[in-house]
Design a protein around this motif. Structure first.
Motif, PDB file in Angstrom:
ATOM      1  N   LEU A   1      38.641  -3.542   5.716  1.00 24.99           N
ATOM      2  CA  LEU A   1      37.655  -2.430   6.004  1.00 24.99           C
ATOM      3  C   LEU A   1      35.990  -2.123   6.181  1.00 24.99           C
ATOM      4  O   LEU A   1      36.046  -1.185   7.438  1.00 24.99           O
ATOM      5  N   SER A   2      36.065  -3.205   6.706  1.00 23.38           N
ATOM      6  CA  SER A   2      34.464  -3.277   7.075  1.00 23.38           C
ATOM      7  C   SER A   2      34.916  -3.460   8.409  1.00 23.38           C
ATOM      8  O   SER A   2      33.913  -2.605   9.362  1.00 23.38           O
ATOM      9  N   ALA A   3      35.250  -4.302   9.046  1.00 21.94           N
ATOM     10  CA  ALA A   3      35.915  -3.790  10.146  1.00 21.94           C
ATOM     11  C   ALA A   3      35.344  -2.368  11.124  1.00 21.94           C
ATOM     12  O   ALA A   3      35.049  -2.739  11.827  1.00 21.94           O
ATOM     13  N   ARG A   4      37.180  -1.602  10.499  1.00 23.87           N
ATOM     14  CA  ARG A   4      37.195  -0.162  10.427  1.00 23.87           C
ATOM     15  C   ARG A   4      35.725   1.071  10.727  1.00 23.87           C
ATOM     16  O   ARG A   4      35.660   1.469  11.044  1.00 23.87           O
ATOM     17  N   ILE A   5      35.508   0.213   9.867  1.00 21.59           N
ATOM     18  CA  ILE A   5      33.904   1.273   9.090  1.00 21.59           C
ATOM     19  C   ILE A   5      32.737   0.689  10.406  1.00 21.59           C
ATOM     20  O   ILE A   5      32.188   1.828  11.034  1.00 21.59           O
ATOM     21  N   GLU A   6      32.330  -0.185  10.944  1.00 23.57           N
ATOM     22  CA  GLU A   6      31.676  -0.751  11.784  1.00 23.57           C
ATOM     23  C   GLU A   6      31.851  -0.468  13.046  1.00 23.57           C
ATOM     24  O   GLU A   6      31.039  -0.292  14.282  1.00 23.57           O
ATOM     25  N   ALA A   7      33.026  -0.007  13.364  1.00 22.81           N
ATOM     26  CA  ALA A   7      33.931   0.326  14.992  1.00 22.81           C
ATOM     27  C   ALA A   7      33.826   1.507  14.451  1.00 22.81           C
ATOM     28  O   ALA A   7      33.248   1.519  16.264  1.00 22.81           O
ATOM     29  N   LYS A   8      33.347   1.971  14.142  1.00 26.22           N
ATOM     30  CA  LYS A   8      33.011   3.819  14.440  1.00 26.22           C
ATOM     31  C   LYS A   8      32.012   4.085  14.269  1.00 26.22           C
ATOM     32  O   LYS A   8      30.878   3.780  14.351  1.00 26.22           O
ATOM     33  N   LYS A   9      32.067   5.047  15.654  1.00 31.05           N
ATOM     34  CA  LYS A   9      30.312   4.738  15.711  1.00 31.05           C
ATOM     35  C   LYS A   9      30.064   6.782  15.307  1.00 31.05           C
ATOM     36  O   LYS A   9      30.954   7.337  15.685  1.00 31.05           O
ATOM     37  N   ALA A  10      28.655   7.195  15.408  1.00 34.31           N
ATOM     38  CA  ALA A  10      28.464   8.465  15.123  1.00 34.31           C
ATOM     39  C   ALA A  10      28.443   8.951  16.193  1.00 34.31           C
ATOM     40  O   ALA A  10      28.313   8.966  16.873  1.00 34.31           O
ATOM     41  N   ALA A  11      28.734  10.603  15.858  1.00 38.97           N
ATOM     42  CA  ALA A  11      28.246  11.572  16.494  1.00 38.97           C
ATOM     43  C   ALA A  11      27.647  11.949  17.068  1.00 38.97           C
ATOM     44  O   ALA A  11      26.947  11.907  16.535  1.00 38.97           O
ATOM     45  N   GLU A  12      27.406  12.366  18.256  1.00 35.65           N
ATOM     46  CA  GLU A  12      25.956  12.278  19.082  1.00 35.65           C
ATOM     47  C   GLU A  12      25.462  13.879  18.196  1.00 35.65           C
ATOM     48  O   GLU A  12      26.651  14.899  19.206  1.00 35.65           O
TER      49      GLU A  12
END
Length: 82
Positions: free
Chosen positions: A51-62
């Motif tokens: 779960l933490s790996a998936r959360i870190e992989a997401k990038k915030a939208a610009e």
């Protein structure tokens, strides 16, 4: 003729305790309980890591616009150009 009744299972448990000894049987069951607990802990750690790996992989939208409504980026640019 093919099944064990609760009386048969009780007699079998008493014989096992007599053969193995009360202390050995108790420690054996304690070891089984520790194994189950460690297995559950390991499974929970794997879920947390995934779960933490998936959360870190997401990038915030610009954002495309600033507060004043001015365009910050061109819609024609592709992700490769950024």
């Amino acid at each position: 003729m093919g099944g064990f009744s609760p009386i048969h299972l009780l007699v079998l448990a008493v014989v096992a305790i007599l053969l193995l000894g009360g202390g050995r049987f108790s420690s054996l069951m304690g070891d089984v309980a520790k194994g189950v607990k460690n297995f559950k802990k390991g499974m929970a750690e794997e879920d947390t890591q995934a779960l933490s790996a998936r959360i870190e992989a997401k990038k915030a939208a610009e954002p495309a616009f600033d507060r004043d409504g001015e365009r910050l980026r061109d819609a024609d640019r592709t992700r490769d150009e950024r």
